[in-house]
Design a protein around this motif. Structure first.
Motif, PDB file in Angstrom:
ATOM      1  N   PRO A  18      -2.633 -14.035  -2.805  1.00  0.00           N
ATOM      2  CA  PRO A  18      -1.373 -14.451  -2.171  1.00  0.00           C
ATOM      3  C   PRO A  18      -1.150 -13.708  -0.853  1.00  0.00           C
ATOM      4  O   PRO A  18      -1.553 -12.545  -0.696  1.00  0.00           O
ATOM      5  N   ALA A  19      -0.476 -14.372   0.073  1.00  0.00           N
ATOM      6  CA  ALA A  19      -0.178 -13.768   1.376  1.00  0.00           C
ATOM      7  C   ALA A  19       0.631 -12.483   1.210  1.00  0.00           C
ATOM      8  O   ALA A  19       0.445 -11.527   1.973  1.00  0.00           O
ATOM      9  N   ALA A  24       0.899  -6.568   2.010  1.00  0.00           N
ATOM     10  CA  ALA A  24       1.055  -5.196   1.518  1.00  0.00           C
ATOM     11  C   ALA A  24      -0.180  -4.364   1.841  1.00  0.00           C
ATOM     12  O   ALA A  24      -0.065  -3.207   2.261  1.00  0.00           O
ATOM     13  N   ILE A  25      -1.358  -4.946   1.680  1.00  0.00           N
ATOM     14  CA  ILE A  25      -2.606  -4.245   2.005  1.00  0.00           C
ATOM     15  C   ILE A  25      -2.639  -3.935   3.499  1.00  0.00           C
ATOM     16  O   ILE A  25      -2.980  -2.831   3.909  1.00  0.00           O
ATOM     17  N   ILE A  37      -3.144   0.454  -5.872  1.00  0.00           N
ATOM     18  CA  ILE A  37      -4.002  -0.688  -5.603  1.00  0.00           C
ATOM     19  C   ILE A  37      -5.451  -0.212  -5.705  1.00  0.00           C
ATOM     20  O   ILE A  37      -5.821   0.789  -5.097  1.00  0.00           O
ATOM     21  N   MET A  38      -6.246  -0.911  -6.482  1.00  0.00           N
ATOM     22  CA  MET A  38      -7.636  -0.522  -6.689  1.00  0.00           C
ATOM     23  C   MET A  38      -8.487  -0.868  -5.473  1.00  0.00           C
ATOM     24  O   MET A  38      -8.213  -1.836  -4.767  1.00  0.00           O
ATOM     25  N   TRP A 105       6.576  -7.771  -8.720  1.00  0.00           N
ATOM     26  CA  TRP A 105       5.816  -6.670  -9.309  1.00  0.00           C
ATOM     27  C   TRP A 105       5.970  -5.409  -8.455  1.00  0.00           C
ATOM     28  O   TRP A 105       6.204  -4.318  -8.982  1.00  0.00           O
ATOM     29  N   LEU A 106       5.851  -5.546  -7.141  1.00  0.00           N
ATOM     30  CA  LEU A 106       5.951  -4.400  -6.240  1.00  0.00           C
ATOM     31  C   LEU A 106       7.320  -3.739  -6.354  1.00  0.00           C
ATOM     32  O   LEU A 106       7.429  -2.510  -6.378  1.00  0.00           O
TER      33      LEU A 106
END
Length: 120
Positions: A18-19, A24-25, A37-38, A105-106
């Motif tokens: 998802p965008a 977030a990344i 985040i893995m 979730w965030l």
């Protein structure tokens, strides 16, 4: 973090990040004390393990909780929903929670981080 080759490989398997997750990344929002985040190696390793442990599901993990075996995943065919999986549980007992999208979730992950740090 995640290479374009992994993103493309997953697209060919029917999954697109998802965008909101990619944003977030891009902002380097990757560590929330309890959740993180893995990296790509962890994602690839977990995908293989999840396929063996839960063959009826097509889970794409993206985050891990440090204090237990919970992982946050997207699931092919479920749109942008985030599945919280208690990894290594018996098949059928792995589902912990579900959020409508990455932002939900965030939001919970950040609230958990705040509460955790208030207590410690």
């Amino acid at each position: 973090m995640l290479s374009n080759s992994l993103i493309e490989k997953l697209k060919h398997e029917g999954f697109q990040y998802p965008a909101s997750f990619l944003k977030a990344i891009d902002l380097n929002l990757v560590n929330f004390d309890l959740w993180y985040i893995m990296d790509e190696d962890q994602v690839v390793s977990r995908i293989e393990g999840l396929k063996r442990r839960y063959p009826a599901r097509e889970l794409i993990p993206f985050a891990r909780r440090d204090d237990n075996d919970d992982i946050a995943c997207f699931e092919i065919g479920k749109g942008e929903k985030v599945e919280i999986i208690h990894d290594f549980a018996s098949a059928g007992y792995e589902q912990r929670n579900e959020y409508d999208d990455f932002w939900k979730w965030l939001e919970v992950a950040v609230k958990e981080m705040i509460e955790y740090n208030k207590e410690n």
